[in-house]
Design an enzyme around this catalytic site. Structure first.
Site: not given
Ligand code: ATP
Ligand code: MN
Length: 429
Positions: A211, A213, A219-220, A352, A355, A403
């Site tokens: 990602r 981001e 936590r990312h 979180e 999902s 996480r």
């Molecule tokens: P967040 O809202 O916390 O950024 P997200 O809703 O964008 O997460 P999802 O696409 O739902 O993320 O990804 C499924 C799972 O993968 C998340 O619940 C989380 O545990 C993990 N995850 C997502 N993005 C990241 C990240 N950048 N770093 C670490 N773990 C991640």
């Molecule tokens: Mn999510």
């Protein structure tokens, strides 16, 4: 002579011969005899060097700390060591000498700053508490894997270099793929669903997700490990049950394998009871409104709002029925209540972890959902095609392994549970 781990030394081995391999943690020189504290991946033990056994004793005690050695000797019960066991060396072989000064101390009482630790991760990991984190993560994943395998899932591997964006557009790393543009995959979602159409029925994948981001948070990561499942002839309720039991089994395995070490480090783990509580997105809004906050329906909760909800649910719980506006195109709308979806997040307090959702399986609805999200279905031909010739109803989830590790070990930063974290500023080591 057999190699033995320090953890496995026992009083009953008194007078027997053993070979131990590891690092010199400390040297203590006395007038005649000397002591080494030898560390391997399982613990430390005192090694006694006597000049009558070890003619080159001065050379051995002169090498730098963290040099790698192999010791053969006699296990001795009446040792002066705290554990009541020591090893009286018959021979010591220096396998590799360490340089000095060490860029990072292993036993320093004051911890170095995080950047220094990560820059010297190979030394940081020699500390027992850091090493333990990755043993725990390994057990956690093993427990989840065992659970899924025993529920008829098969483990699969899908491509990480892809042509289309899973979630549509944002946060993608682009790669040059010969003369074409490609991307690093954000999630195995589309491929898991194609496998459901492939009749595999229950699949799981453990792999990297990328990602792009921009923000640096605790936590990312820009590359994390996603544990993903997809199951056919199932809905969101089936997938939630699978999830809470997978998490429970993972934590059970951590306790079974590591409890002694965890207790030694003051960590008391409790295996959670299932089922986890379930509350709807709308219930969360009511909770927040009672606290005097006004929340617009259809938006994600802010970190502050999740903190507020987390105060009511400090342990594992699900938030269900998220609005369509905040869930991806493949999420099944709730029948009879189109504003929300058959979706859920697994939370721990404010954080979180997962999902998931029941997915759309009707190709016409799928194309409609693409257009509602402002996406061009033609870029997803390869995916939509799999829905047109017999796609079962299905559901699944994606869990961030780091996480979950971070939560069960109660660590403040996701980088602590990541061997070599990738973030906005770090791609080395
Ligand atoms: P967040 O809202 O916390 O950024 P997200 O809703 O964008 O997460 P999802 O696409 O739902 O993320 O990804 C499924 C799972 O993968 C998340 O619940 C989380 O545990 C993990 N995850 C997502 N993005 C990241 C990240 N950048 N770093 C670490 N773990 C991640
Ligand atoms: Mn999510």
């Amino acid at each position: 002579m057999e190699r033995i781990y320090i953890r496995d030394l026992r009083h009953s081995m008194d007078n027997s011969e053993a070979e131990l391999n590891g690092w010199i943690q400390e040297v203590r020189k006395l007038k005649k005899i000397s002591f080494l504290i030898l560390r391997d991946s399982t613990g430390t033990v005192q090694v006694t060097l006597k000049p009558e056994n070890i003619p080159d004793i001065d050379f051995i005690t002169g090498v730098n700390r963290e040099s790698v050695i192999s010791v053969r000797g006699t296990v001795t019960k009446e040792g002066v060591a705290k554990s009541g066991i020591e090893v009286v060396a018959k021979s010591v072989k220096i396998l590799n000498q360490a340089g000095t000064p060490l860029p990072l101390g292993i036993t320093d009482p004051v911890e170095a700053d995080f950047d220094t630790r990560l820059n010297n991760r190979f030394l940081d990991l020699r500390k027992p508490d850091k090493h333990l984190i990755f043993r725990v993560e390994s057990s956690l994943l093993w427990g989840i894997r065992k659970f899924l395998m025993s529920n008829d899932f098969i483990e699969v591997h899908t491509p990480k270099i892809v042509a289309a964006a899973t979630e549509g557009g944002a946060d993608l790393f682009r790669v040059q793929y010969f003369e074409k543009n490609a991307y690093l995959n954000q999630s195995p979602q589309l491929y898991k669903e194609i496998l459901i159409s492939g009749g595999i029925d229950r699949v799981f994948e453990v792999g990297p997700a990328f990602r792009a981001e921009e923000h640096n948070t605790v936590r990312h990561l820009n590359e994390f490990t996603s544990v993903d499942i997809e199951m056919a002839f199932s809905d969101h309720n089936d997938a939630m049950k699978m999830l809470e039991n997978a998490v429970r089994s993972g934590i059970q395995e951590v306790v079974d394998k590591n409890n002694e070490s965890l207790e030694l480090h003051g960590i008391h783990l409790k295996v959670p009871d299932v089922p986890f509580p379930r509350i709807t997105y709308r219930d969360c809004i009511s909770i927040l409104e009672k606290e005097g906050q006004s929340v617009a329906f259809g938006e994600d909760f802010t970190p502050e709002q999740l903190r507020e909800i987390g105060k009511k649910f400090p342990d594992f719980y699900f938030i269900t029925e998220w609005p369509s506006s905040v869930r991806p195109f493949y999420t099944m709308p709730k029948p009879g209540d189109d504003e929300v979806t058959n979706s859920y997040d697994l939370q721990f307090g404010e954080k979180e972890i997962t999902s998931g959702a029941q997915r759309v399986h009707d190709p016409e609805l799928l194309e409609k959902r693409f257009r509602q999200k402002g996406l061009d279905p033609s870029a997803f031909e390869f995916y939509i095609k799999a829905f047109k010739y017999g796609m079962p109803p299905h559901a699944g989830w994606g869990l961030g392994l780091e996480r979950l590790s971070m939560i069960i070990l109660n660590l403040p930063n996701i980088r602590e549970v990541t061997l070599f974290p990738r973030d906005r500023t770090r791609i080395v080591p």
